[in-house]
Motif scaffolding. Sequence first.
Motif, PDB file in Angstrom:
ATOM      1  N   ASP A 191       0.812  -1.239  -0.032  1.00 22.50           N
ATOM      2  CA  ASP A 191       0.061   0.023   0.047  1.00 22.50           C
ATOM      3  C   ASP A 191       0.987   1.378   0.101  1.00 22.50           C
ATOM      4  OD1 ASP A 191      -2.327  -1.599   0.256  1.00 22.50           O
ATOM      5  OD2 ASP A 191      -2.621  -1.197   2.299  1.00 22.50           O
ATOM      6  N   PHE A 192       1.802   1.238   0.768  1.00 18.01           N
ATOM      7  CA  PHE A 192       2.764   2.416   1.044  1.00 18.01           C
ATOM      8  C   PHE A 192       3.483   2.700  -0.426  1.00 18.01           C
ATOM      9  CE2 PHE A 192       7.140   4.283   2.007  1.00 18.01           C
ATOM     10  CZ  PHE A 192       6.547   5.497   2.471  1.00 18.01           C
ATOM     11  N   MET A 193       4.051   1.526  -0.826  1.00 14.33           N
ATOM     12  CA  MET A 193       5.153   1.669  -2.208  1.00 14.33           C
ATOM     13  C   MET A 193       4.291   2.300  -3.429  1.00 14.33           C
ATOM     14  SD  MET A 193       8.029   1.367  -0.994  1.00 14.33           S
ATOM     15  CE  MET A 193       8.960   1.177  -2.755  1.00 14.33           C
ATOM     16  N   VAL A 194       2.786   2.152  -3.442  1.00 12.41           N
ATOM     17  CA  VAL A 194       2.152   2.362  -4.427  1.00 12.41           C
ATOM     18  C   VAL A 194       1.292   3.834  -4.161  1.00 12.41           C
ATOM     19  CG1 VAL A 194       1.961   0.118  -5.474  1.00 12.41           C
ATOM     20  CG2 VAL A 194      -0.072   1.109  -4.123  1.00 12.41           C
ATOM     21  N   SER A 195       1.680   4.486  -3.062  1.00 14.00           N
ATOM     22  CA  SER A 195       0.895   5.574  -2.596  1.00 14.00           C
ATOM     23  C   SER A 195       1.372   6.821  -3.376  1.00 14.00           C
ATOM     24  CB  SER A 195       1.134   5.763  -1.021  1.00 14.00           C
ATOM     25  OG  SER A 195       2.483   6.219  -0.879  1.00 14.00           O
ATOM     26  N   GLY A 196       2.399   6.821  -4.147  1.00 16.05           N
ATOM     27  CA  GLY A 196       2.997   8.012  -4.591  1.00 16.05           C
ATOM     28  C   GLY A 196       4.239   7.750  -5.432  1.00 16.05           C
ATOM     29  N   PRO A 221      13.977   3.347  11.422  1.00 15.90           N
ATOM     30  CA  PRO A 221      14.677   4.905  11.584  1.00 15.90           C
ATOM     31  C   PRO A 221      14.897   5.179  13.003  1.00 15.90           C
ATOM     32  CG  PRO A 221      12.334   5.110  10.966  1.00 15.90           C
ATOM     33  CD  PRO A 221      12.619   3.734  10.600  1.00 15.90           C
ATOM     34  N   LYS A 222      13.942   4.682  14.089  1.00  9.96           N
ATOM     35  CA  LYS A 222      14.410   4.517  15.486  1.00  9.96           C
ATOM     36  C   LYS A 222      15.679   4.121  16.017  1.00  9.96           C
ATOM     37  CE  LYS A 222      10.388   3.119  17.293  1.00  9.96           C
ATOM     38  NZ  LYS A 222       9.352   3.029  16.369  1.00  9.96           N
ATOM     39  N   GLY A 269      23.005  10.558  11.470  1.00 10.23           N
ATOM     40  CA  GLY A 269      23.579  10.976  10.108  1.00 10.23           C
ATOM     41  C   GLY A 269      23.357  10.031   8.895  1.00 10.23           C
ATOM     42  N   THR A 270      22.670   9.078   9.062  1.00 11.86           N
ATOM     43  CA  THR A 270      21.959   8.264   7.910  1.00 11.86           C
ATOM     44  C   THR A 270      20.851   8.770   7.446  1.00 11.86           C
ATOM     45  OG1 THR A 270      20.897   6.781   9.563  1.00 11.86           O
ATOM     46  CG2 THR A 270      23.112   5.852   9.107  1.00 11.86           C
ATOM     47  N   ILE A 271      20.708   8.358   6.268  1.00  9.17           N
ATOM     48  CA  ILE A 271      19.502   8.656   5.256  1.00  9.17           C
ATOM     49  C   ILE A 271      18.165   8.464   6.403  1.00  9.17           C
ATOM     50  CG2 ILE A 271      18.013   8.267   3.446  1.00  9.17           C
ATOM     51  CD1 ILE A 271      21.061   7.862   1.730  1.00  9.17           C
ATOM     52  N   ARG A 272      18.056   7.524   6.710  1.00  5.47           N
ATOM     53  CA  ARG A 272      16.742   6.958   7.543  1.00  5.47           C
ATOM     54  C   ARG A 272      16.707   7.824   8.966  1.00  5.47           C
ATOM     55  NH1 ARG A 272      17.237   0.904   5.894  1.00  5.47           N
ATOM     56  NH2 ARG A 272      15.764   0.760   4.095  1.00  5.47           N
ATOM     57  N   ALA A 273      17.569   8.107   9.532  1.00 10.87           N
ATOM     58  CA  ALA A 273      17.759   8.770  10.695  1.00 10.87           C
ATOM     59  C   ALA A 273      17.352  10.015  10.126  1.00 10.87           C
ATOM     60  CB  ALA A 273      19.152   8.830  11.678  1.00 10.87           C
ATOM     61  N   ASP A 274      17.711  10.560   9.243  1.00 12.97           N
ATOM     62  CA  ASP A 274      17.478  11.909   8.816  1.00 12.97           C
ATOM     63  C   ASP A 274      16.310  12.301   8.160  1.00 12.97           C
ATOM     64  OD1 ASP A 274      19.829  12.693  10.069  1.00 12.97           O
ATOM     65  OD2 ASP A 274      21.026  12.943   8.305  1.00 12.97           O
ATOM     66  N   PHE A 275      15.657  11.388   7.288  1.00 15.06           N
ATOM     67  CA  PHE A 275      14.502  11.415   6.608  1.00 15.06           C
ATOM     68  C   PHE A 275      13.430  10.646   6.673  1.00 15.06           C
ATOM     69  CE2 PHE A 275      18.143  13.025   3.648  1.00 15.06           C
ATOM     70  CZ  PHE A 275      18.017  14.364   3.769  1.00 15.06           C
ATOM     71  N   ALA A 276      13.437   9.500   7.537  1.00 10.64           N
ATOM     72  CA  ALA A 276      12.443   8.564   7.669  1.00 10.64           C
ATOM     73  C   ALA A 276      11.601   8.918   8.833  1.00 10.64           C
ATOM     74  CB  ALA A 276      12.824   7.140   7.450  1.00 10.64           C
ATOM     75  N   SER A 323       9.084   6.404   9.998  1.00  4.50           N
ATOM     76  CA  SER A 323       8.439   5.128  10.453  1.00  4.50           C
ATOM     77  C   SER A 323       9.270   3.926   9.695  1.00  4.50           C
ATOM     78  CB  SER A 323       7.220   4.948  10.468  1.00  4.50           C
ATOM     79  OG  SER A 323       6.492   4.667   9.226  1.00  4.50           O
ATOM     80  N   ILE A 324       8.970   2.889  10.294  1.00  2.42           N
ATOM     81  CA  ILE A 324       9.393   1.559   9.720  1.00  2.42           C
ATOM     82  C   ILE A 324       9.026   1.230   8.440  1.00  2.42           C
ATOM     83  CG2 ILE A 324       8.149  -0.162  10.636  1.00  2.42           C
ATOM     84  CD1 ILE A 324      10.822  -1.915  10.912  1.00  2.42           C
ATOM     85  N   ASP A 325       7.703   1.726   8.038  1.00  9.17           N
ATOM     86  CA  ASP A 325       7.091   1.740   6.706  1.00  9.17           C
ATOM     87  C   ASP A 325       7.573   2.733   6.013  1.00  9.17           C
ATOM     88  OD1 ASP A 325       5.319  -0.646   7.021  1.00  9.17           O
ATOM     89  OD2 ASP A 325       4.307   0.433   8.744  1.00  9.17           O
ATOM     90  N   ALA A 326       7.309   4.044   6.353  1.00  9.41           N
ATOM     91  CA  ALA A 326       7.643   5.316   5.558  1.00  9.41           C
ATOM     92  C   ALA A 326       9.142   5.437   5.969  1.00  9.41           C
ATOM     93  CB  ALA A 326       6.825   6.398   6.019  1.00  9.41           C
ATOM     94  N   ASN A 327       9.985   4.474   5.370  1.00 14.18           N
ATOM     95  CA  ASN A 327      11.443   4.690   6.011  1.00 14.18           C
ATOM     96  C   ASN A 327      12.377   5.201   4.941  1.00 14.18           C
ATOM     97  OD1 ASN A 327      11.422   2.327   4.450  1.00 14.18           O
ATOM     98  ND2 ASN A 327      12.781   1.130   5.851  1.00 14.18           N
ATOM     99  N   ALA A 328      11.858   5.969   3.735  1.00 14.21           N
ATOM    100  CA  ALA A 328      12.606   6.822   3.021  1.00 14.21           C
ATOM    101  C   ALA A 328      13.281   6.216   1.899  1.00 14.21           C
ATOM    102  CB  ALA A 328      13.766   7.661   3.782  1.00 14.21           C
TER     103      ALA A 328
END
Length: 140
Positions: free
Chosen positions: A64-69, A94-95, A100-107, A109-114
Amino acid sequence: AIERTLSIIKPDAVAKNVIGQIYSRFEGAGLKIVAARMTLLSRADAEGFYAAHKERGFFKDLVDFMVSGPVMIQVLEGENAVLAHRDLMGATDPKKAEKGTIRADFADSIDANAVHGSDGVEAAANEIAYFFPALNVYSR
Ligand code: CMP
């Protein structure tokens, strides 16, 4: 060894308008973008790509998430590309991702993890072939 790996900038990060910031991190780490394509995945595309996770409880939410946009899909090439890319991304959740990693900086949740990245050389070859015919990969 020089390797290739598949990277997906997921709908959350595309919506945040950080494709360029993420590309800069790839380039800064010596990873070259040798193929790239923006697309809106169909459900069949997303289900096929993540087929290994079909039996997991999170599979439907993931699709669902990967087809959301739209997503931005690329092939990265460089020395130890698979691991170098995983280091840049940080932990899946991301938690738990290092500062300094991409997920720490931009994600969020575990689903919306950039971002997604191949987890090994063999997976990378399969994932690259899934999205890019060989003639659309420009190594030189
Ligand atoms: P990705 O690297 O794209 O591979 C599968 C995705 O499933 C993962 O990133 C997460 O976004 C998502 N996901 C959701 N829950 C989990 C979980 N418990 N374990 C692993 N991946 C999960």
